[in-house]
Motif scaffolding. Sequence first.
Motif, PDB file in Angstrom:
ATOM      1  N   TYR A   1      -1.290   3.320  -8.987  1.00 34.06           N
ATOM      2  CA  TYR A   1      -0.893   4.344  -7.770  1.00 34.06           C
ATOM      3  C   TYR A   1       0.742   4.638  -7.834  1.00 34.06           C
ATOM      4  O   TYR A   1       1.889   3.874  -8.850  1.00 34.06           O
ATOM      5  CB  TYR A   1      -0.641   2.929  -6.744  1.00 34.06           C
ATOM      6  N   GLN A   2       1.099   5.642  -8.457  1.00 32.49           N
ATOM      7  CA  GLN A   2       2.467   6.067  -7.947  1.00 32.49           C
ATOM      8  C   GLN A   2       3.043   6.188  -6.974  1.00 32.49           C
ATOM      9  O   GLN A   2       3.186   6.339  -5.642  1.00 32.49           O
ATOM     10  CB  GLN A   2       2.152   7.590  -7.623  1.00 32.49           C
TER      11      GLN A   2
ATOM     12  N   PRO B   1       0.383   8.861   7.596  1.00 35.90           N
ATOM     13  CA  PRO B   1      -1.611  10.409   8.271  1.00 35.90           C
ATOM     14  C   PRO B   1      -2.418   9.924   7.340  1.00 35.90           C
ATOM     15  O   PRO B   1      -2.390   8.874   5.420  1.00 35.90           O
ATOM     16  CB  PRO B   1      -0.493  11.892   7.733  1.00 35.90           C
ATOM     17  N   THR B   2      -3.254  10.408   7.363  1.00 36.68           N
ATOM     18  CA  THR B   2      -5.026   9.768   6.908  1.00 36.68           C
ATOM     19  C   THR B   2      -4.740  10.973   4.716  1.00 36.68           C
ATOM     20  O   THR B   2      -4.447  11.731   4.899  1.00 36.68           O
ATOM     21  CB  THR B   2      -6.184  10.213   7.042  1.00 36.68           C
ATOM     22  N   GLY B   3      -4.994   9.512   3.879  1.00 33.32           N
ATOM     23  CA  GLY B   3      -5.834  10.300   2.642  1.00 33.32           C
ATOM     24  C   GLY B   3      -4.527  10.326   2.237  1.00 33.32           C
ATOM     25  O   GLY B   3      -4.079  11.061   1.344  1.00 33.32           O
ATOM     26  N   CYS B   4      -2.887   9.732   2.479  1.00 33.26           N
ATOM     27  CA  CYS B   4      -1.622   9.343   1.792  1.00 33.26           C
ATOM     28  C   CYS B   4      -1.741   8.025   1.154  1.00 33.26           C
ATOM     29  O   CYS B   4      -0.709   7.888   0.528  1.00 33.26           O
ATOM     30  CB  CYS B   4      -0.541   9.757   2.542  1.00 33.26           C
ATOM     31  N   GLY B   5      -2.594   7.641   0.857  1.00 25.12           N
ATOM     32  CA  GLY B   5      -2.213   6.521  -0.207  1.00 25.12           C
ATOM     33  C   GLY B   5      -1.764   5.215  -0.166  1.00 25.12           C
ATOM     34  O   GLY B   5      -2.504   3.830  -0.328  1.00 25.12           O
ATOM     35  N   LYS B   6      -2.467   5.188   1.849  1.00 29.53           N
ATOM     36  CA  LYS B   6      -1.945   3.173   2.326  1.00 29.53           C
ATOM     37  C   LYS B   6      -3.056   2.300   1.649  1.00 29.53           C
ATOM     38  O   LYS B   6      -2.296   1.637   1.224  1.00 29.53           O
ATOM     39  CB  LYS B   6      -2.311   3.608   3.523  1.00 29.53           C
TER      40      LYS B   6
ATOM     41  N   ARG C   1      -5.048   2.909  -1.330  1.00 28.36           N
ATOM     42  CA  ARG C   1      -4.640   2.508  -2.679  1.00 28.36           C
ATOM     43  C   ARG C   1      -3.440   1.677  -2.962  1.00 28.36           C
ATOM     44  O   ARG C   1      -3.444   0.628  -3.555  1.00 28.36           O
ATOM     45  CB  ARG C   1      -4.258   3.935  -3.293  1.00 28.36           C
TER      46      ARG C   1
ATOM     47  N   GLU D   1      -5.692  11.555 -10.966  1.00 22.82           N
ATOM     48  CA  GLU D   1      -7.083  11.162 -10.547  1.00 22.82           C
ATOM     49  C   GLU D   1      -8.297  12.101 -10.609  1.00 22.82           C
ATOM     50  O   GLU D   1      -9.265  11.291 -10.841  1.00 22.82           O
ATOM     51  CB  GLU D   1      -6.281  11.146  -8.821  1.00 22.82           C
TER      52      GLU D   1
ATOM     53  N   THR E   1      -4.207  14.249   0.748  1.00 19.72           N
ATOM     54  CA  THR E   1      -3.925  13.938  -1.104  1.00 19.72           C
ATOM     55  C   THR E   1      -5.539  13.884  -1.153  1.00 19.72           C
ATOM     56  O   THR E   1      -5.741  14.361  -2.656  1.00 19.72           O
ATOM     57  CB  THR E   1      -2.651  12.491  -1.587  1.00 19.72           C
ATOM     58  N   ARG E   2      -6.538  13.319  -1.101  1.00 19.92           N
ATOM     59  CA  ARG E   2      -7.256  12.832  -1.021  1.00 19.92           C
ATOM     60  C   ARG E   2      -8.249  14.126  -0.784  1.00 19.92           C
ATOM     61  O   ARG E   2      -8.711  14.236  -2.289  1.00 19.92           O
ATOM     62  CB  ARG E   2      -8.038  11.767  -0.100  1.00 19.92           C
TER      63      ARG E   2
ATOM     64  N   ILE F   1      -7.582  16.075  -4.239  1.00 16.60           N
ATOM     65  CA  ILE F   1      -8.139  15.672  -5.464  1.00 16.60           C
ATOM     66  C   ILE F   1      -9.132  15.806  -4.949  1.00 16.60           C
ATOM     67  O   ILE F   1     -10.432  16.129  -6.202  1.00 16.60           O
ATOM     68  CB  ILE F   1      -8.029  13.666  -5.530  1.00 16.60           C
TER      69      ILE F   1
END
Lengths: 270, 610
Positions: free
Chosen positions: A16-17, A41-46, A48, A189, A221-222, A225
């Motif tokens: 996790y960054q 927002p969705t896919g921002c690393g929550k 993870r 990733e 971000t997802r 990737i």
Amino acid sequence: MSNTSPLKHSDSLSYYQQQNNEVALFESAWHNQLPVLLKGPTGCGKTRFVQHMAEKLGRKLYTVACHEDLTASDLIGRHLIGDGETYWQDGPLTRAVREGAICYLDEVVEARKDSIVVMHPLTDDRRILPIDRTGELLNAPPEFMLVVSYNPGYQNLLKGMKPSTKQRFMSMSFDYPERELEAEIVAKEAGVDLELAKLLARLAGHIRQLKDHDLEESASTRLLIYAATLIKSGISISEACRAAIAEPLSDDIEVVEALMQVMNAQLGDD
Amino acid sequence: MEEWVGVKWHHYITNKSTLRYREATVKLSDLGKRLAVYFRALGGDPGLSLAETSDYIHDGHRTFLQKMAGSGVKQALPHFHNEFFFLPHQIDCFPSKKANEALYYWLTALASLNHTPHKHHWIKHNQYLSQQILNNWPGLRSRYKILSRLQLQHRPKISSLPKKLQPVERALQKVIADPWCDNDIEVGHDVQPLPVMLWLYPSPINTVAERRDQDHQGDQEQEQKLAAKNLGDKKYKAEQMDDRDQGDGLIAFRLESLFTWSEFLNLDRSEEDTDDEDLQSVADDLDKITVSSGKTASKVKLDLDLPSAEYDDVVLTEGILLPEWHYKKEQLIEKQCALQTMALNITEPAQWREETRKQAKILKRQFETLKPQRKWLDRQEQGDEADLNSFLDFSVQRSMGQGTTDPNLYRQLHQTNRDLSTLLLADLSLSTDAFVSGDRKVIDVIRESLYIFGECLSAAGERFSITGFASKLRSHVRYYELKGFEDSYDDTVRNRIYAIKPNYYTRMGAAIRYATKQLAAQKTGQKLLLILTDGKPNDLDQYEGRYGMEDTKHAVNAARKEGLVPFCISIDIEPHDYLAYIFGGQSFLHIKHIEELPKKLPMLFYQLTH
Ligand SMILES: Nc1ncnc2c1ncn2[C@@H]1O[C@H](COP(=O)(O)OP(=O)(O)O)[C@@H](O)[C@H]1O
Ligand SMILES: [Mg+2]
């Protein structure tokens, strides 16, 4: 049950960054037995992040993806019938309380309000979980932690979280990482080189300007990737961007084409 | 010799100006939305809209070409003006569709830097813009190579040009070929080279008007045509709308258009922020419009004075002071507007058309079925169905010897109350006085819509309020409460709805702020603010264009922060970009056929809330 597993070293944890000081903040919430709300927002690393923190704190993690039909029993547990007799089975929330684990309710606003109220007594200083069906009253051990997340975009219009519910949590705001960090994340990733990841991150930055005006959701971000992964496996850049970025973001052909043009302006025609 | 050059030049121009590749034509309307999205993604100002411009006489050619060739060379040049970025309505200057389309994207990319080229240094400025874009967007370099090569092929041969033009043309071509080259050439007023298709131009309106001041023999008629043309393109011109097919719904004239129009003629006006509204000067502006726009304006009657007391509606409060957002100062200016709550002067009982009453009846019946908000409740003492889960619990407990005496083993349908308040805020400005078809006006459609909306929501047992607003400058924002949350929906309310009439302008921000207060005071968990409008925010002072939009956007965001859910229903002629800018992409709906509004309004309410 004993909960003495030691804190782990960072190199064995899932990656996790960190973006700001969220790691320290979360740790201190855990030490102080505060429930945490993650907004973003969705896919921002929550997700993870929670996974990383659970490992770091040496706690087991129970994740529940919330949806409209989720009932209180889905969280707490129910009686089941088997072999001519009935028995009780804990739901993930109950189990997490018993085990002193972390319970993560993802997209909590998707669940109906009356399913969610069961967590209220866990979020104030009583920290209890009454199980009406069995008459049990569980006291949450200090290691137990409740984490919920939601995406505060107003596209859900009338959904959203009640202010009174929100106030039960310590909350942390997440957003897509800034360009350099995001490029690092994408490179790590997807296992692509940093130059390509940087281009994708820059592209995402531009597409994100379209949020609300032209797009409901931002390029996450997802998705970056995914695009990087496709490129790595030999798909052309523009095909990868179309499949992993443009098409998932909009069903409007015109918008998809515009996004492809933006991509071309960034990366050139293939 | 002079003569010969003239003849040559004439050939050249007529050739060049007709050198079009018709089969390769790309129309802006084919690309429209893509370019708009592209523009914003590259960093273009989201407050601007894309618009099309047709041919007009290019600045440089009037003195020069007209003299030499006897006819104007028509060019539609990309430029910014007010809240618009104008692009040619079609491009056919290059031999392939692909190239012409690429040119649209290239021009849009240049525009995404949000620069209007400097009037006197437009070559240098375009050179700079090209460098910036090619640096920021390396993917465009290969395309630029192709486009610039094509453009150079379509430039005049330097030796074929009059001596005076040669140095400029030479420099130009150098810059096109290599935007990073050294270049010091600037163009004087007397001579202008043929436009470069790859570049942006200063606003033609400014330039022409400026020259009129310079040489005092400006052809005013021409200038007006020019301005009118642009207005027409923007679909704002009253005349043009008269001509539109009545069948598709809209409309005679829009007041907003006059103010846009006035910006074209009175160049200083948009610059000066008239904070203190001086009615006389506003009237002067309108006079100018009347004089210069001839036929159009004669159809417009503006009543600038407030109606005399005996006909006017009744003022209930003298002035509730509200703030206004000044976007240039980035500051919320307190006590900037005075809002009066008003009671309508009711002169006759409501008489709805047969058609309307029928429609209301049908919809009402549908909404009545929504009234009993029923839901299954588990663990009831008695009910319509067995509750399997509680039965399981019960059997387990009994087997463990702790059975309860009154097991609740049933499920029952129960009525639950809605946790929602809705406030509908309708724009009652003068623009709603426009005709829809026959003798029906926009306001008639709004009136019937409010009526049907009221019938439906009251049938469904909703908690709601219906209000309207209009404004005349910041000192008179009028707010009409047709039905308050506590009022029951009855004939008094119906008569009020029936009595609404068009009224002044649209200071939307103030109205939204007041409505926000009303709605925020409701004790329900959910609060829906519906805003019904037929155009942009506008008023007689600086409250128009960007200023009005930004203030409204600010008010909408503030409402959202209060926990309200704002949603706009627009019956503007076109679904303009400003809607998304003000309300956000998910929070507005544009209704194309205004006659459908009465039916769509309650339906929309249903969709939003169920
Ligand atoms: N800060 C970060 N560090 C590491 N990976 C990240 C980070 N942010 C996003 N990711 C990557 O993005 C993916 C999506 O993130 P996720 O946590 O599932 O998003 P969310 O839960 O916010 O919807 C993750 O699987 C991970 O690969
Ligand atoms: Mg109006």
